[in-house]
Design a protein around this motif. Structure first.
Motif, PDB file in Angstrom:
ATOM      1  N   VAL A  29       0.854  -1.182   0.000  1.00 48.18           N
ATOM      2  CA  VAL A  29       0.000   0.000   0.000  1.00 48.18           C
ATOM      3  C   VAL A  29       0.891   1.233   0.000  1.00 48.18           C
ATOM      4  CG1 VAL A  29      -1.969  -1.091   1.136  1.00 48.18           C
ATOM      5  CG2 VAL A  29      -0.152  -0.073   2.521  1.00 48.18           C
ATOM      6  N   GLU A  30       0.381   2.327  -0.569  1.00 46.39           N
ATOM      7  CA  GLU A  30       1.150   3.565  -0.620  1.00 46.39           C
ATOM      8  C   GLU A  30       0.948   4.315   0.695  1.00 46.39           C
ATOM      9  OE1 GLU A  30       0.200   6.210  -3.857  1.00 46.39           O
ATOM     10  OE2 GLU A  30       2.301   6.929  -3.930  1.00 46.39           O
ATOM     11  N   VAL A  31       2.001   4.456   1.463  1.00 44.57           N
ATOM     12  CA  VAL A  31       1.894   5.109   2.765  1.00 44.57           C
ATOM     13  C   VAL A  31       2.212   6.599   2.687  1.00 44.57           C
ATOM     14  CG1 VAL A  31       2.417   2.963   3.963  1.00 44.57           C
ATOM     15  CG2 VAL A  31       4.268   4.553   3.465  1.00 44.57           C
ATOM     16  N   ALA A  32       2.863   7.009   1.607  1.00 42.81           N
ATOM     17  CA  ALA A  32       3.178   8.403   1.308  1.00 42.81           C
ATOM     18  C   ALA A  32       3.492   8.425  -0.191  1.00 42.81           C
ATOM     19  CB  ALA A  32       4.370   8.897   2.125  1.00 42.81           C
ATOM     20  N   PRO A  33       3.453   9.577  -0.837  1.00 47.85           N
ATOM     21  CA  PRO A  33       3.726   9.608  -2.275  1.00 47.85           C
ATOM     22  C   PRO A  33       5.042   8.914  -2.640  1.00 47.85           C
ATOM     23  CG  PRO A  33       2.860  11.711  -1.576  1.00 47.85           C
ATOM     24  CD  PRO A  33       3.088  10.916  -0.323  1.00 47.85           C
ATOM     25  N   GLY A  34       4.927   7.851  -3.422  1.00 54.16           N
ATOM     26  CA  GLY A  34       6.104   7.125  -3.878  1.00 54.16           C
ATOM     27  C   GLY A  34       6.685   6.153  -2.879  1.00 54.16           C
ATOM     28  N   VAL A  35       6.090   6.033  -1.696  1.00 58.62           N
ATOM     29  CA  VAL A  35       6.596   5.132  -0.663  1.00 58.62           C
ATOM     30  C   VAL A  35       5.537   4.070  -0.382  1.00 58.62           C
ATOM     31  CG1 VAL A  35       7.527   4.920   1.669  1.00 58.62           C
ATOM     32  CG2 VAL A  35       7.914   7.023   0.361  1.00 58.62           C
ATOM     33  N   TYR A  36       5.913   2.823  -0.545  1.00 62.43           N
ATOM     34  CA  TYR A  36       4.981   1.711  -0.409  1.00 62.43           C
ATOM     35  C   TYR A  36       5.508   0.730   0.637  1.00 62.43           C
ATOM     36  CZ  TYR A  36       3.182   3.322  -4.932  1.00 62.43           C
ATOM     37  OH  TYR A  36       2.647   4.070  -5.951  1.00 62.43           O
ATOM     38  N   SER A  37       4.587  -0.011   1.246  1.00 61.67           N
ATOM     39  CA  SER A  37       4.998  -1.062   2.170  1.00 61.67           C
ATOM     40  C   SER A  37       3.998  -2.210   2.127  1.00 61.67           C
ATOM     41  CB  SER A  37       5.105  -0.526   3.594  1.00 61.67           C
ATOM     42  OG  SER A  37       5.764  -1.460   4.436  1.00 61.67           O
ATOM     43  N   LEU A  56       7.887  -5.012   4.338  1.00 66.01           N
ATOM     44  CA  LEU A  56       8.741  -4.970   3.158  1.00 66.01           C
ATOM     45  C   LEU A  56       8.366  -3.719   2.372  1.00 66.01           C
ATOM     46  CD1 LEU A  56       8.468  -8.737   2.123  1.00 66.01           C
ATOM     47  CD2 LEU A  56      10.119  -7.665   3.674  1.00 66.01           C
ATOM     48  N   SER A  57       9.262  -2.750   2.370  1.00 58.77           N
ATOM     49  CA  SER A  57       8.940  -1.434   1.824  1.00 58.77           C
ATOM     50  C   SER A  57       9.755  -1.150   0.566  1.00 58.77           C
ATOM     51  CB  SER A  57       9.203  -0.351   2.874  1.00 58.77           C
ATOM     52  OG  SER A  57       8.478  -0.611   4.060  1.00 58.77           O
ATOM     53  N   PHE A  58       9.298  -0.163  -0.204  1.00 63.66           N
ATOM     54  CA  PHE A  58      10.085   0.283  -1.352  1.00 63.66           C
ATOM     55  C   PHE A  58       9.737   1.728  -1.692  1.00 63.66           C
ATOM     56  CE2 PHE A  58       6.450  -2.108  -2.963  1.00 63.66           C
ATOM     57  CZ  PHE A  58       5.923  -1.326  -3.992  1.00 63.66           C
ATOM     58  N   PRO A 238       7.175   1.326  10.999  1.00 68.04           N
ATOM     59  CA  PRO A 238       7.972   0.513  11.924  1.00 68.04           C
ATOM     60  C   PRO A 238       8.381  -0.805  11.275  1.00 68.04           C
ATOM     61  CG  PRO A 238       5.652   0.368  12.484  1.00 68.04           C
ATOM     62  CD  PRO A 238       5.744   1.337  11.336  1.00 68.04           C
ATOM     63  N   GLY A 239       9.187  -1.557  11.976  1.00 71.70           N
ATOM     64  CA  GLY A 239       9.583  -2.855  11.435  1.00 71.70           C
ATOM     65  C   GLY A 239       8.428  -3.814  11.308  1.00 71.70           C
ATOM     66  N   HIS A 240       7.451  -3.682  12.203  1.00 70.08           N
ATOM     67  CA  HIS A 240       6.274  -4.551  12.229  1.00 70.08           C
ATOM     68  C   HIS A 240       5.053  -3.686  12.493  1.00 70.08           C
ATOM     69  CE1 HIS A 240       8.907  -8.168  12.802  1.00 70.08           C
ATOM     70  NE2 HIS A 240       9.671  -7.262  13.409  1.00 70.08           N
ATOM     71  N   GLY A 241       3.967  -3.943  11.786  1.00 68.18           N
ATOM     72  CA  GLY A 241       2.734  -3.221  12.049  1.00 68.18           C
ATOM     73  C   GLY A 241       2.526  -2.022  11.156  1.00 68.18           C
ATOM     74  N   ALA A 242       1.345  -1.434  11.273  1.00 64.91           N
ATOM     75  CA  ALA A 242       0.924  -0.366  10.376  1.00 64.91           C
ATOM     76  C   ALA A 242       1.757   0.897  10.533  1.00 64.91           C
ATOM     77  CB  ALA A 242      -0.547  -0.046  10.635  1.00 64.91           C
ATOM     78  N   PRO A 243       1.986   1.609   9.434  1.00 69.73           N
ATOM     79  CA  PRO A 243       2.597   2.938   9.525  1.00 69.73           C
ATOM     80  C   PRO A 243       1.756   3.847  10.413  1.00 69.73           C
ATOM     81  CG  PRO A 243       2.580   2.182   7.256  1.00 69.73           C
ATOM     82  CD  PRO A 243       1.746   1.205   8.033  1.00 69.73           C
ATOM     83  N   THR A 244       2.431   4.705  11.158  1.00 69.76           N
ATOM     84  CA  THR A 244       1.731   5.551  12.119  1.00 69.76           C
ATOM     85  C   THR A 244       2.559   6.801  12.356  1.00 69.76           C
ATOM     86  OG1 THR A 244       0.695   5.529  14.315  1.00 69.76           O
ATOM     87  CG2 THR A 244       2.723   4.256  14.067  1.00 69.76           C
TER      88      THR A 244
END
Length: 309
Positions: A29-37, A56-58, A238-244
């Motif tokens: 999912v896109e957590v910020a423009p151009g940043v996915y996890s 696993l992010s990119f 974070p390493g585990h769990g939803a972005p916050t």
């Protein structure tokens, strides 16, 4: 997912697999423009989640893609690559391992066959080769069945000590080792322009932080408070769990560590021994996933640390 908010008990993740069409536990999912996890399960690795129990992010830039975390296996890394290709035509140009654990580095075996550079902190690489890699591969073969196929131990191709600054197109990527925390060579990926921090295992919220033998919890708190907080991150993966947000991971990490240290210190001062330390009251943290697996173990580790301070 909640960005800029707290994670509640209702969001605790106990679904065996959110993405049956893929070996990944969940789709990126896109957590910020151009940043996915691709957010992993916050439970221990199982056959059902195929070991995808971390994030696993990119980062998609105008000059290629940077992947953060190699993944726990060849198949997980290949599945992530497949998802990246659905999102962008930009090639993956770099893989960054956030620590030396198996679920960060065992997927290097796939990325290496793609001739993609793999960057890691020197201490994380040493831990992976000497300790975490062999034990992680053994565990993967035990729980993952056919999803362990093709996975082998492959070292990172590039190492750094303190930081590495990377420019990809218009995107500035700072690969940081802010200091001692959860495990050797913990690595954070900071995007200063968008104020996104892919924090890795220095930061927890939904899942209880694991404390390993040799972990310095006092150092972890100091690194968080004197280095990580000063970055001014607005979104934390974070390493585990939803972005916050920063406040949420501070509570799940620093507040937890301080509380456990205070309880163990009080226990020692009152004459308590190790056998009793496992039962100090951690009930306020019972909402965290892996509480049952980690709470007593963490108490024992902190007892051993605090006893000799």
């Amino acid at each position: 997912m909640v960005l800029g908010g707290t994670v509640t008990l209702a969001q605790a993740d106990d679904i065996p697999d959110k993405y049956p069409a893929s070996v990944l536990y969940s789709a990126p999912v896109e957590v910020a423009p151009g940043v996915y996890s691709a957010i992993g399960a916050t439970q221990p690795p199982t056959y059902e989640n195929a070991g995808h129990n971390n994030n696993l992010s990119f980062i998609v830039t105008a000059d290629g893609v940077a992947v953060v975390n190699g993944g726990a296996s060849w198949k997980l890394a290949a599945a992530l690559h497949s998802e990246i290709r659905k999102i962008t035509d930009q090639p993956v140009k770099l893989v960054i391992n956030e620590n030396g654990q198996g679920h960060s580095m065992l997927g290097n075996s796939y990325w290496a066959t793609q001739n993609i550079p793999i960057l890691a902190h020197k201490d994380a690489a040493a831990d992976f080769i000497d300790v975490s890699g062999p034990s992680g591969l053994e565990a993967l073969n035990e729980y993952a069945g056919e999803n362990a196929a093709g996975t082998r131990i492959v070292e990172p191709t590039e190492l750094f000590s303190h930081r590495k600054d990377i420019q990809m197109g218009d995107t500035k990527i700072e690969v940081l080792h802010l200091g001692s925390a959860h495990s050797p060579g913990d690595t954070q990926v900071w995007l200063p322009d968008s104020k996104v921090l892919i924090a890795g295992d220095i930061a927890f919220s939904e899942r209880m932080p694991p404390i390993f033998e040799g972990t310095c919890t006092l150092c972890w708190i100091e690194t968080f408070e004197t280095k990580l907080q000063l970055l001014g991150a607005e979104i934390v993966v974070p390493g585990h769990g939803a972005p916050t947000d920063l406040a949420t991971v501070r509570h799940g990490t620093v507040d937890y560590l301080k509380d456990l240290r205070a309880k163990i210190s009080e226990h020692i001062e009152s004459g308590g021994d190790l056998s009793q330390a496992y039962y100090v009251d951690q009930s306020q943290w019972a909402y965290m996933d892996t509480f049952e697996e980690l709470a007593a173990k963490n108490a024992g580790m902190v007892f051993s640390e605090v006893e000799f301070e």
